[in-house]
Design an enzyme around this catalytic site. Structure first.
Site, PDB file in Angstrom:
ATOM      1  N   ASP A 119       2.640 -30.492  13.412  1.00 25.88           N
ATOM      2  CA  ASP A 119       1.852 -31.716  13.570  1.00 25.88           C
ATOM      3  C   ASP A 119       1.346 -32.156  12.195  1.00 25.88           C
ATOM      4  OD1 ASP A 119      -0.079 -33.669  14.154  1.00 25.88           O
ATOM      5  OD2 ASP A 119      -0.658 -32.689  16.030  1.00 25.88           O
ATOM      6  N   GLU A 197      14.807 -31.091  15.234  1.00 25.44           N
ATOM      7  CA  GLU A 197      15.644 -31.306  14.055  1.00 25.44           C
ATOM      8  C   GLU A 197      16.992 -31.895  14.434  1.00 25.44           C
ATOM      9  OE1 GLU A 197      17.418 -28.711  10.280  1.00 25.44           O
ATOM     10  OE2 GLU A 197      16.066 -27.786  11.741  1.00 25.44           O
TER      11      GLU A 197
END
Length: 218
Positions: A119, A197
């Protein structure tokens, strides 16, 4: 983005054999928990578990611990583990906030820490909450072995710049760094992708990665 609540997730996580209760205070007892003295690698913010499950499968000589603060996210990692035909005895999880990591590991008990797409906490007043802040780097230094390393990946260039500055300020050595991981053959050689990803790199977004080591090991 609001986290989707999954009914029964809390109960599933609490009752799963691969989850170590935070309140059990496992610091210093991980060799007994795994039943061996293999090195311990920790992923903070394990998400749905693709990264750490893949590593545990590839490296049975290493013990892996995934930390995730949200039951509704961790339950997906546990489902992935349960769906396997073969068990992974070298993989455990903890549902906890990373701020308490020093209560989970004794000094020098972990050999490696992975931080994947953490985050970014973009507001300045929340900078201390970033997992690559100087405050968190102090925690990692305590639990890592003298030659321990941190691997950090993100698609957020502002967070990456911040993290490089915090590492330098805190006395860590940047032993590897790239602003475009998938175009860096050396850094990408044994890269294991998270679900996040895969999605964002497929959209053409560059992935940044750094490897930090403790400077006094030079």
């Amino acid at each position: 983005m609001r986290l989707r609540n999954i009914p029964g997730a809390k109960e599933t996580v609490a009752g799963h054999s691969a989850c170590i209760p935070e309140e059990s205070a496992p610091a210093g007892r991980w060799q007994a928990i795994f039943g061996n003295a293999h090195p311990i690698h920790v992923e903070i913010g394990t998400g749905k578990g693709q990264f750490i499950t893949t590593l545990a499968e590839r490296h049975p000589e290493i013990n892996y611990i995934g930390i995730e603060r949200y039951d509704s996210v961790l339950v997906r990692a546990l489902e992935k583990l349960d769906a396997r035909k073969e068990p992974l005895p070298n993989l455990r999880f903890i549902r906890m906030d990373a701020e308490n990591i020093c209560a989970m590991f004794a000094e020098g008990e972990a050999a490696h820490i992975y931080l994947n797409f953490s985050d970014p906490w973009p507001k300045v007043r929340h900078a201390k909450r970033r997992l690559t802040s100087a405050e968190f780097l102090k925690r990692y230094e305590r639990i890592l072995t003298s030659d321990g390393e941190i691997e950090f990946k993100t698609d957020n260039t502002d967070l990456f710049s911040f993290s490089l500055g915090q590492a330098e300020q805190s006395g860590w050595k940047v032993s590897g760094c790239t602003w475009n991981l998938h175009r860096d053959a050396a850094m990408n050689a044994e890269n294991v992708m998270t679900e996040y990803e895969e999605r964002f790199s497929a959209q053409g977004n560059p992935i940044c990665k750094m490897i930090l080591s403790r400077r006094h090991t030079d």
